[in-house]
Scaffold this active site. Structure first.
Site, PDB file in Angstrom:
ATOM      1  N   CYS A 119     120.878  33.044   8.038  1.00 31.88           N
ATOM      2  CA  CYS A 119     121.285  34.365   7.542  1.00 31.88           C
ATOM      3  C   CYS A 119     121.615  35.336   8.672  1.00 31.88           C
ATOM      4  CB  CYS A 119     120.199  34.951   6.644  1.00 31.88           C
ATOM      5  SG  CYS A 119     119.916  33.977   5.161  1.00 31.88           S
ATOM      6  N   HIS A 265     121.208  42.980   6.275  1.00 37.58           N
ATOM      7  CA  HIS A 265     121.301  41.704   5.555  1.00 37.58           C
ATOM      8  C   HIS A 265     120.721  41.908   4.155  1.00 37.58           C
ATOM      9  CE1 HIS A 265     121.017  37.591   4.427  1.00 37.58           C
ATOM     10  NE2 HIS A 265     119.702  37.507   4.578  1.00 37.58           N
ATOM     11  N   ASN A 295     121.538  36.759  -2.128  1.00 34.18           N
ATOM     12  CA  ASN A 295     121.578  36.507  -0.688  1.00 34.18           C
ATOM     13  C   ASN A 295     122.678  35.493  -0.392  1.00 34.18           C
ATOM     14  OD1 ASN A 295     121.145  35.746   1.958  1.00 34.18           O
ATOM     15  ND2 ASN A 295     118.919  35.504   1.746  1.00 34.18           N
TER      16      ASN A 295
HETATM   17  N1  COA Z   1     110.304  33.834 -11.962  1.00 35.47           N
HETATM   18  C1  COA Z   1     109.049  34.029 -12.404  1.00 35.47           C
HETATM   19  N2  COA Z   1     107.966  33.812 -11.614  1.00 35.47           N
HETATM   20  C2  COA Z   1     108.182  33.394 -10.365  1.00 35.47           C
HETATM   21  C3  COA Z   1     109.458  33.175  -9.855  1.00 35.47           C
HETATM   22  C4  COA Z   1     110.555  33.413 -10.710  1.00 35.47           C
HETATM   23  N3  COA Z   1     111.840  33.243 -10.322  1.00 35.47           N
HETATM   24  N4  COA Z   1     109.360  32.761  -8.585  1.00 35.47           N
HETATM   25  C5  COA Z   1     108.061  32.718  -8.285  1.00 35.47           C
HETATM   26  N5  COA Z   1     107.343  33.101  -9.369  1.00 35.47           N
HETATM   27  C6  COA Z   1     105.905  33.202  -9.508  1.00 35.47           C
HETATM   28  C7  COA Z   1     105.151  32.352  -8.524  1.00 35.47           C
HETATM   29  O1  COA Z   1     105.088  31.016  -8.967  1.00 35.47           O
HETATM   30  C8  COA Z   1     103.804  33.029  -8.502  1.00 35.47           C
HETATM   31  O2  COA Z   1     103.083  32.585  -9.622  1.00 35.47           O
HETATM   32  P1  COA Z   1     101.538  32.256  -9.479  1.00 35.47           P
HETATM   33  O3  COA Z   1     100.899  33.555  -9.057  1.00 35.47           O
HETATM   34  O4  COA Z   1     101.181  31.819 -10.857  1.00 35.47           O
HETATM   35  O5  COA Z   1     101.441  31.194  -8.440  1.00 35.47           O
HETATM   36  C9  COA Z   1     104.146  34.499  -8.729  1.00 35.47           C
HETATM   37  O6  COA Z   1     105.484  34.506  -9.246  1.00 35.47           O
HETATM   38  C10 COA Z   1     104.071  35.347  -7.494  1.00 35.47           C
HETATM   39  O7  COA Z   1     104.711  34.661  -6.475  1.00 35.47           O
HETATM   40  P2  COA Z   1     104.844  35.310  -5.060  1.00 35.47           P
HETATM   41  O8  COA Z   1     105.481  34.315  -4.148  1.00 35.47           O
HETATM   42  O9  COA Z   1     103.564  35.935  -4.627  1.00 35.47           O
HETATM   43  O10 COA Z   1     105.843  36.498  -5.376  1.00 35.47           O
HETATM   44  P3  COA Z   1     106.448  37.539  -4.383  1.00 35.47           P
HETATM   45  O11 COA Z   1     106.174  38.884  -4.873  1.00 35.47           O
HETATM   46  O12 COA Z   1     106.108  37.223  -2.949  1.00 35.47           O
HETATM   47  O13 COA Z   1     107.988  37.277  -4.548  1.00 35.47           O
HETATM   48  C11 COA Z   1     109.812  36.225  -3.424  1.00 35.47           C
HETATM   49  C12 COA Z   1     108.542  36.032  -4.218  1.00 35.47           C
HETATM   50  C13 COA Z   1     110.416  34.879  -3.088  1.00 35.47           C
HETATM   51  C14 COA Z   1     110.794  37.048  -4.269  1.00 35.47           C
HETATM   52  C15 COA Z   1     109.461  37.019  -2.140  1.00 35.47           C
HETATM   53  O14 COA Z   1     108.388  36.409  -1.484  1.00 35.47           O
HETATM   54  C16 COA Z   1     110.626  37.120  -1.207  1.00 35.47           C
HETATM   55  O15 COA Z   1     111.639  37.680  -1.522  1.00 35.47           O
HETATM   56  N6  COA Z   1     110.451  36.592   0.032  1.00 35.47           N
HETATM   57  C17 COA Z   1     111.526  36.630   1.006  1.00 35.47           C
HETATM   58  C18 COA Z   1     112.508  35.566   0.675  1.00 35.47           C
HETATM   59  C19 COA Z   1     113.816  35.750   1.375  1.00 35.47           C
HETATM   60  O16 COA Z   1     114.389  36.805   1.304  1.00 35.47           O
HETATM   61  N7  COA Z   1     114.281  34.706   2.046  1.00 35.47           N
HETATM   62  C20 COA Z   1     115.529  34.734   2.738  1.00 35.47           C
HETATM   63  C21 COA Z   1     115.372  35.502   3.993  1.00 35.47           C
HETATM   64  S1  COA Z   1     116.891  35.490   4.861  1.00 35.47           S
END
Ligand code: COA
Length: 357
Positions: A119, A265, A295
């Site tokens: 990215c 980004h 993204n």
């Molecule tokens: N729909 C519903 N629930 C979802 C889900 C979805 N699409 N994706 C994950 N969950 C669930 C998980 O399984 C977890 O459930 P659990 O508590 O029963 O295990 C719960 O939601 C919370 O997950 P968590 O990972 O703590 O959520 P979060 O608030 O951290 O959000 C992301 C997850 C991926 C959105 C977040 O971590 C994120 O954006 N990270 C950066 C990713 C990114 O931008 N990467 C590219 C960088 S260039």
């Protein structure tokens, strides 16, 4: 910041973007995944993303964005002498997607190569082009960020597949001109390969990948898709983006109050707002379009630049902060003075037909 004296002596003179027609909404994802529109919007800010048509690739989309940037800069593509394509989803292992783009846009005399910094790819490619132009090695460069991320996500993994989309953006880089606005004032590139396991995707040469066989070892079946530790990536992104942005602004001899627009980004709206809060930038001065595209990896910043320019959010003389973060881990920030483009809004008009590469 006086770009031609203390800066790098190169400026952006055209921007363009191309996104595929096919829109996939969160509601559509609800049909196949255990997810909801509410969850995706609340945690990411994403409402929909684009998906490339079966016959589209990173090079065909990149060429369309490139042609839009060429129109926006009002230049003859034959005068482009360098094409750099940032992509982590190239058409194939080789040749470089940049060579297909070079041919398709009619840059007959240009050298061309790809950059892969996930990215952070567009920022790495743009920094490279700026150096080529500032050194006088190139007169005119086309820099493209282009991705077909939807082909490397695991569509059964709800924690990653909802985040990504396809698209391409491009910029023309030319020499800064004394007395005219526009120039790059500071750029920083950083990386930490010890964190490579937080966000990565395998490929045909990964040990154990399908096709990665040789007569001396047995291959284990392994899908090529994005693997991510979302929470750790989130924390690293906010820290890296805010620290590097502050450093780049200081390096350019500016303060946060001088920044007219930040184009970060577009990975997750929460990452963007947290970063803006840390550096003290009100959200009115931050460009966000992650809601419409998700993204698109190395394409997010050039797509956003083209849209910000077309929306009238960028004026000649504006100080602009660009900041990116991605797999590697790899991150960057750049402060530049906006030159303005020669044909405003051209970047969003339908580009001319693209010769098949
Ligand atoms: N729909 C519903 N629930 C979802 C889900 C979805 N699409 N994706 C994950 N969950 C669930 C998980 O399984 C977890 O459930 P659990 O508590 O029963 O295990 C719960 O939601 C919370 O997950 P968590 O990972 O703590 O959520 P979060 O608030 O951290 O959000 C992301 C997850 C991926 C959105 C977040 O971590 C994120 O954006 N990270 C950066 C990713 C990114 O931008 N990467 C590219 C960088 S260039």
């Amino acid at each position: 910041m006086t770009p031609t004296s203390s800066g790098y002596g190169a400026r952006i003179t055209g921007v363009g973007r191309y996104v595929p027609d096919r829109i996939v909404t969160n509601a559509e994802l609800e049909q196949t995944l255990d997810t909801t529109n509410e969850w995706i919007v609340e945690r990411t800010g994403i409402r929909e993303r684009r998906v490339a048509a079966p016959d589209e690739t990173s090079s065909t989309m990149g060429a369309r964005a490139g042609l839009a940037a060429i129109e926006s800069a009002q230049i003859d593509p034959a005068t482009i002498d360098l094409v750099i394509a940032a992509t982590c989803t190239p058409d194939g292992m080789f040749p470089a997607s940049a060579t297909r783009i070079q041919h398709a846009v009619g840059a007959g005399r240009a050298g061309a190569f790809d950059v892969n910094a996930a990215c952070n790819g567009f920022m790495s490619a743009l920094s490279t082009a700026v150096q080529f132009v500032a050194a006088g090695t190139s007169q005119r460069a086309l820099v493209v960020g282009t991705e077909t991320m939807t082909r490397i996500v695991d569509w059964t993994d709800r924690s990653t597949c909802v985040l990504f989309g396809d698209g391409a953006g491009a910029a023309i880089v030319e020499r800064a001109v004394e007395g005219e606005p526009g120039g790059v004032g500071a750029m920083l590139l950083r990386s930490d390969g010890s964190q490579a396991g937080l966000l990565w995707a395998s490929g045909p040469c990964t040990p154990g990948a399908p096709g990665a066989t040789n007569p001396f070892g047995a291959a284990l079946a392994q899908e090529a898709h994005i693997v991510m530790n979302g929470a750790a990536v989130f924390r690293s992104a906010v820290n890296a983006l805010s620290e590097t942005s502050a450093e780049a602004i200081a390096k350019a001899g500016l303060t946060i109050d001088d920044i007219a627009l930040c184009v970060p980004h577009q990975a997750n709206r929460r990452i963007i707002t947290a970063m803006a809060e840390r550096v003290g930038l009100p959200m009115e001065r931050v460009y966000v379009n992650v809601d419409r595209y998700g993204n698109t990896s190395s394409a997010t910043i050039p797509i956003a630049l083209a849209e910000a320019e077309a929306d009238g959010r960028l004026k000649p003389g504006d100080r602009v902060l660009l900041a990116a973060f991605g797999g590697g881990l790899s991150w960057s920030a750049m402060v530049l003075e906006w030159a303005g483009v020669r044909a405003s809004r051209a970047g969003l008009e339908a580009p001319r037909a693209v010769a098949r590469a």
